[in-house]
Write a protein that holds these residues in place. Structure first.
Motif, PDB file in Angstrom:
ATOM      1  N   HIS A 166     -17.362   5.602   2.427  1.00 41.64           N
ATOM      2  CA  HIS A 166     -16.592   6.167   1.311  1.00 41.64           C
ATOM      3  C   HIS A 166     -17.533   6.675   0.217  1.00 41.64           C
ATOM      4  O   HIS A 166     -17.514   6.176  -0.918  1.00 41.64           O
ATOM      5  N   ARG A 170      -6.791   0.126  -0.949  1.00 40.01           N
ATOM      6  CA  ARG A 170      -7.398   1.319  -1.536  1.00 40.01           C
ATOM      7  C   ARG A 170      -6.452   2.068  -2.457  1.00 40.01           C
ATOM      8  O   ARG A 170      -6.828   2.440  -3.577  1.00 40.01           O
ATOM      9  N   TYR A 171      -5.221   2.312  -2.008  1.00 38.96           N
ATOM     10  CA  TYR A 171      -4.320   3.146  -2.797  1.00 38.96           C
ATOM     11  C   TYR A 171      -3.880   2.433  -4.070  1.00 38.96           C
ATOM     12  O   TYR A 171      -3.714   3.068  -5.120  1.00 38.96           O
ATOM     13  N   PRO A 222     -20.033   1.103   1.985  1.00 39.49           N
ATOM     14  CA  PRO A 222     -19.296   2.113   1.209  1.00 39.49           C
ATOM     15  C   PRO A 222     -20.037   3.432   1.073  1.00 39.49           C
ATOM     16  O   PRO A 222     -19.410   4.488   0.988  1.00 39.49           O
ATOM     17  N   GLU A 251      -6.892   2.718  -6.479  1.00 39.37           N
ATOM     18  CA  GLU A 251      -7.015   4.062  -7.032  1.00 39.37           C
ATOM     19  C   GLU A 251      -5.880   4.353  -8.017  1.00 39.37           C
ATOM     20  O   GLU A 251      -6.074   5.049  -9.020  1.00 39.37           O
ATOM     21  N   LEU A 307     -14.249  -2.959  -0.587  1.00 43.88           N
ATOM     22  CA  LEU A 307     -13.369  -2.963   0.581  1.00 43.88           C
ATOM     23  C   LEU A 307     -14.108  -2.580   1.850  1.00 43.88           C
ATOM     24  O   LEU A 307     -13.635  -2.850   2.952  1.00 43.88           O
ATOM     25  N   SER A 308     -15.257  -1.938   1.706  1.00 41.41           N
ATOM     26  CA  SER A 308     -16.013  -1.457   2.856  1.00 41.41           C
ATOM     27  C   SER A 308     -17.332  -2.197   2.987  1.00 41.41           C
ATOM     28  O   SER A 308     -17.972  -2.539   1.988  1.00 41.41           O
ATOM     29  N   GLU A 359       0.813  -1.211   0.000  1.00 41.93           N
ATOM     30  CA  GLU A 359       0.000   0.000   0.000  1.00 41.93           C
ATOM     31  C   GLU A 359       0.852   1.268   0.000  1.00 41.93           C
ATOM     32  O   GLU A 359       0.429   2.303  -0.496  1.00 41.93           O
ATOM     33  N   ALA A 378     -16.026   7.618  -3.220  1.00 38.78           N
ATOM     34  CA  ALA A 378     -15.715   6.510  -4.122  1.00 38.78           C
ATOM     35  C   ALA A 378     -16.977   6.024  -4.839  1.00 38.78           C
ATOM     36  O   ALA A 378     -16.937   5.689  -6.032  1.00 38.78           O
ATOM     37  N   LEU A 386     -12.975  -1.384  -5.304  1.00 36.44           N
ATOM     38  CA  LEU A 386     -12.745  -0.339  -4.307  1.00 36.44           C
ATOM     39  C   LEU A 386     -13.900  -0.247  -3.313  1.00 36.44           C
ATOM     40  O   LEU A 386     -13.675  -0.225  -2.091  1.00 36.44           O
TER      41      LEU A 386
END
Length: 404
Positions: free
Chosen positions: A314, A271-272, A310, A275, A306-307, A208, A317, A303
């Motif tokens: 996020h 995440r990074y 979301p 993105e 991941l949550s 990451e 996103a 992406l």
């Protein structure tokens, strides 16, 4: 004040050296505030001495002088400090050690007891080597306000042992905040964040960390095309891609590939990295029409996955994914996706701006003009406000032309 020495000496070399010396002092148990004050005095002394008597080992020289200042301030601990001085006077030039020092100091500045604003300010001051005035200029606040913020942060750390492993995720978040803070007249925070991210990757193999560096590089490469000669914002689909920095893009892709290469089903990209992959797909397109929107949508799916929630965790996103949905499945489908985050995001200009873009994709120029106008009304940034006003005027002119 050390503004003069920072400017007159080799700025790049000095800024790389200062955090290493400060980290060495803090690592061995010195109070953060006292260590930084001692180092500032050493820098002033360097300005006086170095022009005629340049040291063979600048790092050892600064460490020695700073240590002597600490000795003078704390006579009761003189014996221990003198023993350690000999150790820290030894040359250390390996890149891994430099990275370790930077990582250690980043963790100190990103202590969980500090607020995000204090973490960013202290990171720029202690690790980035920026002056208080430069940091204040970058965040458009008075120098006295920023000085108080940094002083409070150092007081918070006073008395704490800064020798416990920190949370790398917090460090990455702080660097990302530095990167997205924007640009000021005297300091390019994006470039500073990239420099610090490079140092961080020297000290950890965490994918990451490389993902964040790649994301910064791939976005920063488009910077020359984002503003036209009249200072106006140019959206991604209208940018002159010949102005993009190809070398920076190539480096970003290489860094991203090295991060993705070590991922497994048990440890998927974070995440990074995701993105950065999206940014790489945008950078890879020679024209806006060649953008691989289906692949971008697939990455956005990863992406938001991941949550657990979301939309609430996020929403940005989810809103960005709505744009990809619009390009793949049609503007109407994208507009339906924006409804999911309206309650969370509220009446913010970004939500209306996305609605305007998706309405254009859907062919509803009247709705697009209204959305752009509302976004302009809500925008607080002058450049964004003017850009959205132009967007609204453009689509409304098209409607009038079609009606005549």
């Amino acid at each position: 004040m050390v503004d003069d020495p920072v400017r007159r000496l080799d700025e790049g070399a000095l800024r790389a050296l200062v955090p290493r010396v400060l980290a060495g002092l803090v690592r061995r148990g010195e109070d953060f505030d006292a260590a930084e004050d001692a180092l500032q005095e050493a820098l002033v002394e360097a300005l006086r001495v170095w022009p005629e008597h340049p040291p063979r080992d600048p790092r050892a020289w600064l460490t020695t002088v700073a240590t002597r200042r600490l000795v003078d301030a704390r006579r009761s601990e003189a014996a221990r400090l003198r023993r350690e001085e000999a150790t820290y006077a030894q040359p250390r030039g390996r890149a891994t050690e430099e990275g370790d020092d930077t990582l250690f100091l980043l963790f100190c500045c990103c202590h969980p007891d500090l607020s995000p604003a204090s973490q960013v300010a202290l990171t720029l001051r202690a690790v980035g080597g920026l002056t208080t005035r430069e940091i204040a200029d970058a965040f458009y606040v008075p120098e006295a306000t920023m000085a108080q913020r940094i002083s409070r942060a150092k007081r918070t750390l006073r008395g704490r042992r800064l020798d416990q492993p920190g949370d790398l995720a917090v460090v990455l978040r702080v660097l990302y905040l530095v990167y997205t803070a924007g640009h000021a007249e005297r300091v390019d925070l994006a470039a500073e964040a990239i420099r610090l991210a490079r140092q961080l990757t020297l000290a950890t193999d965490e994918p990451e960390a490389r993902g964040l560096l790649a994301l910064m590089l791939l976005n920063h490469a488009r910077l020359p095309a984002r503003i036209d000669t009249e200072g106006r914002i140019v959206t991604l689909d209208r940018q002159d891609r010949s102005l993009w920095d190809g070398r920076e893009i190539a480096e970003g892709v290489r860094v991203l590939q090295s991060a993705l290469a070590v991922q497994t089903d048990a440890a998927p990209p974070g995440r990074y990295q995701i993105e950065a992959a999206i940014a790489a797909l945008h950078d890879d397109a020679m024209t806006a029409e060649e953008t691989d929107w289906p692949q971008i949508l697939a990455w956005y799916d990863d992406l938001v996955a991941l949550s657990d929630d979301p939309v609430r965790e996020h929403p940005a996103a989810v809103l960005a994914r709505a744009i990809a949905v619009g390009h793949v499945l049609g503007g109407a489908a994208g507009l339906r996706e924006t409804d999911r985050v309206r309650e969370v995001i509220g009446e913010r200009h970004r939500w209306h701006a996305v609605r305007g873009h998706l309405s254009e994709l859907d062919g509803d120029l009247l709705a697009a003009g209204a959305s752009y106008a509302e976004a302009a009304r809500l925008a607080t940034n002058v450049a964004e406000h003017e850009h959205l006003v132009r967007q609204a005027a453009r689509v409304r002119a098209t409607v009038r032309k079609g009606a005549s």
